[in-house]
Design a protein around this motif. Structure first.
Motif, PDB file in Angstrom:
ATOM      1  N   ALA A 172      40.216 -53.241  -1.443  1.00 32.68           N
ATOM      2  CA  ALA A 172      39.844 -52.095  -0.612  1.00 32.68           C
ATOM      3  C   ALA A 172      38.570 -51.381  -1.086  1.00 32.68           C
ATOM      4  N   PRO A 173      38.430 -51.077  -2.392  1.00 33.38           N
ATOM      5  CA  PRO A 173      37.190 -50.400  -2.811  1.00 33.38           C
ATOM      6  C   PRO A 173      35.941 -51.232  -2.551  1.00 33.38           C
TER       7      PRO A 173
ATOM      8  N   LYS B  41      35.196 -51.015   1.106  1.00 33.92           N
ATOM      9  CA  LYS B  41      34.638 -49.676   1.392  1.00 33.92           C
ATOM     10  C   LYS B  41      33.176 -49.614   0.962  1.00 33.92           C
ATOM     11  N   LEU B  42      32.869 -50.210  -0.172  1.00 32.94           N
ATOM     12  CA  LEU B  42      31.482 -50.232  -0.640  1.00 32.94           C
ATOM     13  C   LEU B  42      30.596 -50.995   0.340  1.00 32.94           C
TER      14      LEU B  42
ATOM     15  N   ALA C 290      31.168 -51.514   3.530  1.00 34.40           N
ATOM     16  CA  ALA C 290      31.053 -50.762   4.787  1.00 34.40           C
ATOM     17  C   ALA C 290      30.086 -49.600   4.648  1.00 34.40           C
ATOM     18  N   ASP C 291      30.183 -48.876   3.533  1.00 33.87           N
ATOM     19  CA  ASP C 291      29.270 -47.746   3.317  1.00 33.87           C
ATOM     20  C   ASP C 291      27.838 -48.237   3.155  1.00 33.87           C
TER      21      ASP C 291
ATOM     22  N   ARG D 282      30.285 -46.981  -8.410  1.00 38.42           N
ATOM     23  CA  ARG D 282      31.587 -47.349  -7.827  1.00 38.42           C
ATOM     24  C   ARG D 282      32.156 -48.612  -8.471  1.00 38.42           C
TER      25      ARG D 282
ATOM     26  N   TRP E 130      35.681 -48.731 -10.701  1.00 38.69           N
ATOM     27  CA  TRP E 130      36.851 -49.548 -10.371  1.00 38.69           C
ATOM     28  C   TRP E 130      37.114 -50.609 -11.427  1.00 38.69           C
TER      29      TRP E 130
END
Length: 224
Positions: free
Chosen positions: A45-46, A49-50, A52-53, A70, A74
């Motif tokens: 997930a992280p 998210k990275l 996508a951002d 990030r 993690w």
């Protein structure tokens, strides 16, 4: 990479599922087959998210720094979760964290590698000479690179086959390097942020607590 310990046939680190007992005994615990897929999704997930951002401009004014931060965060988070599996089993009697240890360890190495590749490719533009100079002359990069080097053989030997090749005792000693890698990772983080060291301090406290838990268990076993 199970890092601290991996379930193996040679010397199982993960207790086998309880067998059916005599009539009237409690039912065996369920295998929780959903646990590993759920953990894998949580680990991914992280990273999603990275991505996508990054694709939508959500990494702020300094996307290179944001990506590095990030991925590093993690890496340490997953490393601490990996190290927590054994104390949770020994002190709280929980078996399910042991079943996730290898997955968490491999996810840790994946994030650590991505953290380095982000620095190498995005931050330094694949300038290997600059990276080599940084590794030699900038202490926080030196310790971070050393942590990655320590994690590499642990990931490589995380399979049951390597446990058999090395022998469980030697394999277990090798995977105690996880704690050294975690310590170097925390130092790398603390030296990198320079000013606000709250988050690195939290990681340091968690790592210290995990070490104390292992030492307490070891001391208890030494009692006659």
């Amino acid at each position: 990479m199970a890092l601290a310990a991996v379930p193996s046939k040679a010397a199982p680190a993960v207790p086998a599922a309880p067998r059916a007992g005599p009539p009237g005994s409690p039912a065996p615990a369920p295998r929780r087959r959903w646990l590993q897929p759920l953990a894998l999704a949580a680990c991914a997930a992280p990273l999603l998210k990275l991505a996508a951002d990054g694709a939508t401009g959500g990494l702020g004014a300094n996307p290179i720094e944001a990506g590095l931060s990030r991925l590093g965060f993690w890496t340490l988070t997953l490393l601490c979760l990996t190290l927590a599996a054994t104390p949770l089993h020994q002190l709280a009697g929980l078996a399910w964290p042991l079943r996730l240890r290898r997955l968490l360890g491999l996810a840790t190495f994946a994030y650590a590698t991505l953290h380095f590749l982000w620095y190498l490719g995005v931050d330094q533009g694949l300038e290997l000479g600059l990276v080599a100079t940084d590794v030699v002359k900038r202490p926080f990069i030196t310790v971070g690179f050393a942590a990655l080097l320590l994690l590499a053989p642990l990931a490589l030997t995380s399979t049951d086959g390597w446990v058999r090749r090395l022998g469980f005792r030697a394999w277990k000693r090798l995977h105690r390097l996880t704690y050294a890698a975690a310590l170097l990772g925390v130092v790398h983080f603390a030296w990198r942020v320079k000013a606000d060291r709250l988050v690195p301090s939290v990681f340091a406290a968690v790592l210290a607590a995990l070490l104390l838990a292992r030492l307490a268990t070891w001391a208890r076993r030494q009692r006659p």
